[in-house]
Design a protein around this motif. Structure first.
Motif, PDB file in Angstrom:
ATOM      1  N   TYR A  64       0.854  -1.190   0.000  1.00 47.28           N
ATOM      2  CA  TYR A  64       0.000   0.000   0.000  1.00 47.28           C
ATOM      3  C   TYR A  64       0.885   1.234   0.000  1.00 47.28           C
ATOM      4  O   TYR A  64       1.926   1.272   0.661  1.00 47.28           O
ATOM      5  N   LEU A  65       0.476   2.236  -0.790  1.00 45.98           N
ATOM      6  CA  LEU A  65       1.225   3.490  -0.854  1.00 45.98           C
ATOM      7  C   LEU A  65       0.229   4.617  -1.045  1.00 45.98           C
ATOM      8  O   LEU A  65      -0.634   4.544  -1.935  1.00 45.98           O
ATOM      9  N   ASP A  66       0.295   5.648  -0.211  1.00 48.15           N
ATOM     10  CA  ASP A  66      -0.682   6.732  -0.317  1.00 48.15           C
ATOM     11  C   ASP A  66      -0.158   7.985   0.370  1.00 48.15           C
ATOM     12  O   ASP A  66       0.766   7.923   1.207  1.00 48.15           O
ATOM     13  N   VAL A  67      -0.750   9.109  -0.001  1.00 50.60           N
ATOM     14  CA  VAL A  67      -0.502  10.390   0.669  1.00 50.60           C
ATOM     15  C   VAL A  67      -1.810  10.797   1.345  1.00 50.60           C
ATOM     16  O   VAL A  67      -2.816  11.011   0.671  1.00 50.60           O
ATOM     17  N   ILE A  68      -1.810  10.861   2.665  1.00 44.67           N
ATOM     18  CA  ILE A  68      -3.016  11.171   3.426  1.00 44.67           C
ATOM     19  C   ILE A  68      -2.989  12.644   3.813  1.00 44.67           C
ATOM     20  O   ILE A  68      -2.021  13.124   4.422  1.00 44.67           O
ATOM     21  N   GLU A  69      -4.033  13.350   3.457  1.00 45.69           N
ATOM     22  CA  GLU A  69      -4.114  14.773   3.790  1.00 45.69           C
ATOM     23  C   GLU A  69      -4.618  14.941   5.224  1.00 45.69           C
ATOM     24  O   GLU A  69      -5.511  14.220   5.672  1.00 45.69           O
ATOM     25  N   SER A  70      -4.047  15.907   5.912  1.00 44.66           N
ATOM     26  CA  SER A  70      -4.528  16.212   7.268  1.00 44.66           C
ATOM     27  C   SER A  70      -5.412  17.449   7.221  1.00 44.66           C
ATOM     28  O   SER A  70      -5.240  18.321   6.370  1.00 44.66           O
ATOM     29  N   ALA A  71      -6.370  17.497   8.127  1.00 46.13           N
ATOM     30  CA  ALA A  71      -7.279  18.647   8.233  1.00 46.13           C
ATOM     31  C   ALA A  71      -7.326  19.086   9.686  1.00 46.13           C
ATOM     32  O   ALA A  71      -7.600  18.269  10.579  1.00 46.13           O
ATOM     33  N   ASN A  72      -7.012  20.357   9.894  1.00 42.70           N
ATOM     34  CA  ASN A  72      -6.985  20.894  11.261  1.00 42.70           C
ATOM     35  C   ASN A  72      -6.078  20.076  12.175  1.00 42.70           C
ATOM     36  O   ASN A  72      -6.386  19.831  13.342  1.00 42.70           O
TER      37      ASN A  72
END
Length: 530
Positions: A64-72
């Motif tokens: 698995y490979l991903d870029v997870i965006e953060s919010a606040n």
């Protein structure tokens, strides 16, 4: 003193930036450390900015490979464990999450309902081995002549033992072939065998061929340096033809904003590792080129313009043109190092070539990186070229064909200094007898005439598979002014379809233009070639 300190602290408080919330420190949590196939793993935590996540299977392939965006300052992502054993083998998975310069690592396990790692069923039957801690069973795998069907270990890795290799190599002609089961290339399963096998193959002058469902690599034994590898040292090879997120990111990063490149979704990633004592060391550079074949799907083949596609090495920041030829829907190319290779279409258009009689020839040679523009927008087709420019373009074409691998000798010319962009090409052309000089001089900056160009073109033609169109003897009105040393070459070039003239005359003393050279050199290449 206390009053002064208090005043300073008050000042620092006033000058400090105001934020709606405190900067989030990087933290990572997993919803479980043991999961069964079909279940979901939730990743969550705090971070300022994106979080890059990579999960590696027990056999060291990318799961698995991903870029997870953060919010606040917070992030969350749910990953589903596939039901299929090939995609989610039992065992321990390693997770690495990066945010800025910080990397956090965790592990989790995929198990059966009892929390164990049972042996996996192997497609088509056969023996399932669980490799002991100290190596691979000597009789792992089934030899049939010089072909080997590997066994599948409980962690999903395909294995072949030393005795099995010895048996197959005794039957082999010039290679031992390992046939991986169908879908192994698209799932990225690893193949492991004792490193000493390569020494055995080298001593017998035999190659190693690894076949998967849509990819093949042929490895000369001396291509992989194993040194004094002990009995407990293995070679691990992972061949993956899936367009993974990792591969997508590498291609996108290499292409950047250049709209001239177009991908068709065909990639091959090869990882070679030396494994010893639980430590895996990547082997990137190879001692000899490895031959790679990549079979395209029908859908991918339909997306390719034959004259514009080629194989590129992609590393996430730039492209390196490798070349490649396609026959019956399969690309074949040579690799000197391993990572990710992609088939890309390169359609370069110049504003001064639209509608020009040489437009297609220039576009085809630009796709092979044989010719370039004088800048990004202009080719300048009517400009005369020099002897050094012609030699460079011609030798790029010979190199693309891959049939003249003789090393260049010493530079025979006193006016071709080392370091010039054309020095290697001119030296190689001289070594192959394609160009000659004038009493020790090459005169690189002189314009090249049509008869000079044709002589070199005919000498280079022996490195190409050309069929004579049976045109007979040319009837140029100006044949009498063709130099005696060029007359035979002009006749041969006409017979082989390499030149046309202007319909009546050959114009032997006339300079060659950038448009003419593209058409002349392009005729060396087979129709529809890549």
């Amino acid at each position: 003193m206390k009053k002064v300190l208090a005043a300073m602290l008050a000042l620092l408080f006033v000058l400090a930036p105001v934020s709606g919330y405190a900067a989030a420190s990087f933290a990572l949590e997993m919803s479980a450390d043991k999961l069964q196939r079909g279940e979901q793993l939730t990743l969550s935590g705090t971070a300022e900015g994106d979080v890059n996540v990579k999960i590696v299977r027990p056999d060291k392939t990318t799961f698995y490979l991903d870029v997870i965006e953060s919010a606040n300052g917070k992030f969350t992502k749910t990953v589903t464990i596939p039901e299929e054993a090939d995609f989610a083998p039992y065992g321990v998975y390693h997770l690495a999450a990066s945010n800025g310069t910080t990397t956090l690592k965790k592990t989790f396990a995929v198990t059966d309902e009892d929390g164990n790692y049972p042996p996996e069923p192997i497609e088509g039957g056969g023996i399932i081995f669980v490799p002991p801690a100290n190596g691979i069973p000597a009789d792992a795998g089934t030899p049939t002549g010089s072909d080997i069907q590997p066994d599948k270990a409980s962690n999903g890795t395909y294995i072949v033992g030393g005795d099995t290799f010895t048996s197959a190599s005794g039957e082999a002609g010039d290679a031992v072939t390992i046939n991986l089961p169908a879908s192994s290339g698209s799932t990225g399963n690893a193949l492991e065998f004792p490193a000493q096998v390569l020494q055995t193959l080298k001593s017998k002058n035999k190659d190693l061929v690894i076949n998967s469902d849509n990819g093949t690599i042929r490895i000369p034994a001396e291509a992989i340096a194993v040194g004094n590898a002990g009995q407990e040292t293995n070679i691990r090879i992972v061949l993956n033809t899936t367009l993974t997120d990792d591969a997508k990111n590498a291609i996108a990063g290499s292409i950047g904003s250049n709209a001239d490149y177009h991908g068709v979704g065909a990639v091959i990633t090869v990882t070679i590792q030396l494994v010893s004592g639980g430590t895996a060391t990547d082997i990137h550079d190879l001692g000899k080129p490895v031959t790679v074949k990549l079979k395209l799907s029908n859908e991918q083949a339909k997306l390719i313009a034959a004259d514009l596609a080629g194989v590129y090495y992609v590393n996430g920041s730039q492209l390196e043109y490798v070349g490649g030829k396609m026959e019956s829907g399969t690309f074949t190319f040579q690799a000197n190092h391993f990572s990710t290779y992609a088939i890309l279409e390169y359609s370069k258009s110049f504003v001064d070539m639209k509608g020009h009689w040489a437009e297609q020839a220039v576009k085809t040679l630009a796709a092979k990186h044989i010719v370039t523009g004088v800048d990004e927008q202009h080719y300048v087709p009517g400009r005369s070229i020099t002897r050094s420019e012609f030699a460079t373009m011609l030798m790029r074409t010979v190199a693309w064909n891959g049939k003249a691998d003789q090393p260049a000798g010493a530079n025979p010319f006193n006016d071709v200094p080392a370091g010039q962009y054309y020095a290697d090409a001119v030296t190689q052309a001289a070594s192959l007898g394609i160009v000659t000089g004038y009493q020790g001089a090459f005169r690189p900056n002189d314009g090249i005439t049509r008869e000079e160009a044709v002589v070199a073109l005919v000498r280079a033609a022996k490195y190409f598979d050309l069929s004579s169109p049976g045109k007979g003897t040319p009837a140029f009105a100006d044949a009498k002014i063709i130099s005696a040393w060029a007359a035979a070459a002009v006749n041969e070039a006409w017979t082989k379809g390499l030149i046309e003239g202007d319909g009546k005359q050959f114009n032997p003393k006339k300079s060659v233009t950038r448009a003419e050279v593209a058409v002349m050199i392009g005729r060396l290449l087979p129709a529809g070639s890549l």
